[in-house]
Design a protein around this motif. Structure first.
Motif, mmCIF file in Angstrom:
data_model
loop_
_atom_site.group_PDB
_atom_site.id
_atom_site.type_symbol
_atom_site.label_atom_id
_atom_site.label_comp_id
_atom_site.label_asym_id
_atom_site.label_seq_id
_atom_site.Cartn_x
_atom_site.Cartn_y
_atom_site.Cartn_z
ATOM 1 N N GLY A 166 0.800 -1.211 0.000
ATOM 2 C CA GLY A 166 0.000 0.000 0.000
ATOM 3 C C GLY A 166 0.831 1.258 0.000
ATOM 4 N N TRP A 167 0.164 2.360 -0.203
ATOM 5 C CA TRP A 167 0.762 3.681 -0.116
ATOM 6 C C TRP A 167 0.009 4.505 0.920
ATOM 7 N N PHE A 168 0.767 5.212 1.731
ATOM 8 C CA PHE A 168 0.229 6.146 2.701
ATOM 9 C C PHE A 168 0.921 7.482 2.492
ATOM 10 N N ARG A 169 0.368 8.516 3.079
ATOM 11 C CA ARG A 169 1.025 9.822 3.011
ATOM 12 C C ARG A 169 0.844 10.567 4.317
ATOM 13 N N GLN A 170 1.804 11.434 4.586
ATOM 14 C CA GLN A 170 1.769 12.194 5.828
ATOM 15 C C GLN A 170 2.201 13.625 5.564
ATOM 16 N N ALA A 171 1.265 14.542 5.781
ATOM 17 C CA ALA A 171 1.556 15.959 5.661
ATOM 18 C C ALA A 171 2.080 16.469 7.002
ATOM 19 N N PRO A 172 2.794 17.587 7.005
ATOM 20 C CA PRO A 172 3.346 18.125 8.253
ATOM 21 C C PRO A 172 2.265 18.342 9.306
ATOM 22 N N ASP A 207 -1.923 8.960 6.525
ATOM 23 C CA ASP A 207 -3.212 8.560 5.971
ATOM 24 C C ASP A 207 -3.074 7.572 4.821
ATOM 25 N N PHE A 208 -4.053 6.720 4.723
ATOM 26 C CA PHE A 208 -4.114 5.733 3.647
ATOM 27 C C PHE A 208 -4.348 6.415 2.304
ATOM 28 N N VAL A 209 -3.674 5.931 1.277
ATOM 29 C CA VAL A 209 -3.858 6.444 -0.080
ATOM 30 C C VAL A 209 -4.402 5.355 -1.001
ATOM 31 N N ALA A 210 -3.687 4.241 -1.094
ATOM 32 C CA ALA A 210 -4.099 3.170 -1.998
ATOM 33 C C ALA A 210 -3.385 1.884 -1.602
ATOM 34 N N SER A 211 -3.971 0.754 -1.992
ATOM 35 C CA SER A 211 -3.315 -0.522 -1.746
ATOM 36 C C SER A 211 -3.798 -1.538 -2.766
ATOM 37 N N SER A 239 -1.397 -10.327 -5.543
ATOM 38 C CA SER A 239 -1.919 -11.040 -6.707
ATOM 39 C C SER A 239 -2.468 -10.085 -7.747
ATOM 40 N N GLY A 240 -2.779 -8.868 -7.320
ATOM 41 C CA GLY A 240 -3.273 -7.865 -8.240
ATOM 42 C C GLY A 240 -4.767 -7.867 -8.467
ATOM 43 N N ASP A 241 -5.489 -8.758 -7.768
ATOM 44 C CA ASP A 241 -6.910 -8.871 -8.061
ATOM 45 C C ASP A 241 -7.783 -7.896 -7.283
ATOM 46 N N THR A 242 -7.221 -7.204 -6.328
ATOM 47 C CA THR A 242 -8.009 -6.272 -5.528
ATOM 48 C C THR A 242 -7.221 -4.997 -5.264
ATOM 49 N N THR A 243 -7.872 -3.871 -5.515
ATOM 50 C CA THR A 243 -7.257 -2.578 -5.227
ATOM 51 C C THR A 243 -8.198 -1.743 -4.366
ATOM 52 N N TYR A 244 -7.610 -0.848 -3.613
ATOM 53 C CA TYR A 244 -8.359 0.049 -2.740
ATOM 54 C C TYR A 244 -7.804 1.457 -2.904
ATOM 55 N N TYR A 245 -8.701 2.435 -2.787
ATOM 56 C CA TYR A 245 -8.289 3.832 -2.875
ATOM 57 C C TYR A 245 -9.014 4.656 -1.823
ATOM 58 N N ALA A 246 -8.300 5.640 -1.309
ATOM 59 C CA ALA A 246 -8.962 6.632 -0.471
ATOM 60 C C ALA A 246 -9.881 7.475 -1.354
ATOM 61 N N ASP A 247 -10.968 7.945 -0.790
ATOM 62 C CA ASP A 247 -11.920 8.740 -1.565
ATOM 63 C C ASP A 247 -11.258 9.969 -2.176
ATOM 64 N N SER A 248 -10.297 10.523 -1.462
ATOM 65 C CA SER A 248 -9.666 11.765 -1.901
ATOM 66 C C SER A 248 -8.813 11.599 -3.158
ATOM 67 N N VAL A 249 -8.471 10.359 -3.514
ATOM 68 C CA VAL A 249 -7.602 10.154 -4.671
ATOM 69 C C VAL A 249 -8.261 9.323 -5.768
ATOM 70 N N LYS A 250 -9.445 8.821 -5.522
ATOM 71 C CA LYS A 250 -10.137 8.014 -6.530
ATOM 72 C C LYS A 250 -10.301 8.792 -7.827
ATOM 73 N N GLY A 251 -9.988 8.111 -8.914
ATOM 74 C CA GLY A 251 -10.111 8.740 -10.220
ATOM 75 C C GLY A 251 -8.890 9.542 -10.631
ATOM 76 N N ARG A 252 -7.967 9.773 -9.681
ATOM 77 C CA ARG A 252 -6.752 10.537 -9.994
ATOM 78 C C ARG A 252 -5.492 9.686 -9.834
#
Length: 125
Positions: free
Chosen positions: A35-41, A46-50, A54-67
């Motif tokens: 997964g990917w997380f991010r942390q602002a100062p 916070d969670f970003v994506a994972s 196997s590649g069969d399941t992905t997850y995205y935070a609402d703030s980054v979906k579509g981008r």
């Protein structure tokens, strides 16, 4: 043990794109989810994506979906985060994470055992 090394961060103008990479080494055969997380100062990590290894399941935070898009290259043991239409609020240190077990819960830092050192992403307005 699994080692993770991120790369690809940098400075970009709003609306631009960046692709982050996370190269895994060591006991990569044991990885089940990354997964990917991010942390602002001054903020929490916070969670970003994972995605499952196997590649069969992905997850995205609402703030980054579509981008943002998470993907992986099994031959290179590398996970990518393609970030498009970047906004100033995307500015943060981005961390790659991995775990040996996938139980369907991916959005918390405690769900991951291994972490990279982080890469800075700065989006200017």
């Amino acid at each position: 043990q699994v080692q993770l090394v991120e790369s690809g961060g940098g400075l970009v103008q709003a609306g631009g794109s960046l692709r982050l990479s996370c190269a895994a080494s060591g006991r990569t055969f044991s990885i089940d989810v990354m997964g990917w997380f991010r942390q602002a100062p001054g903020k929490e990590r916070d969670f970003v994506a994972s995605m499952t290894w196997s590649g069969d399941t992905t997850y995205y935070a609402d703030s980054v979906k579509g981008r943002f898009t998470i993907s992986r290259d099994l031959n290179k043991n590398t996970v990518y985060l393609q970030m498009n239409s970047l906004k100033p609020e995307d500015t943060a240190v981005y961390y790659c994470a991995a775990d040996r077990y996938y139980f369907g819960r991916v959005a918390y830092t405690r769900d991951y055992e291994y972490w990279g050192q982080g890469t800075q992403v700065t989006v200017s307005s």
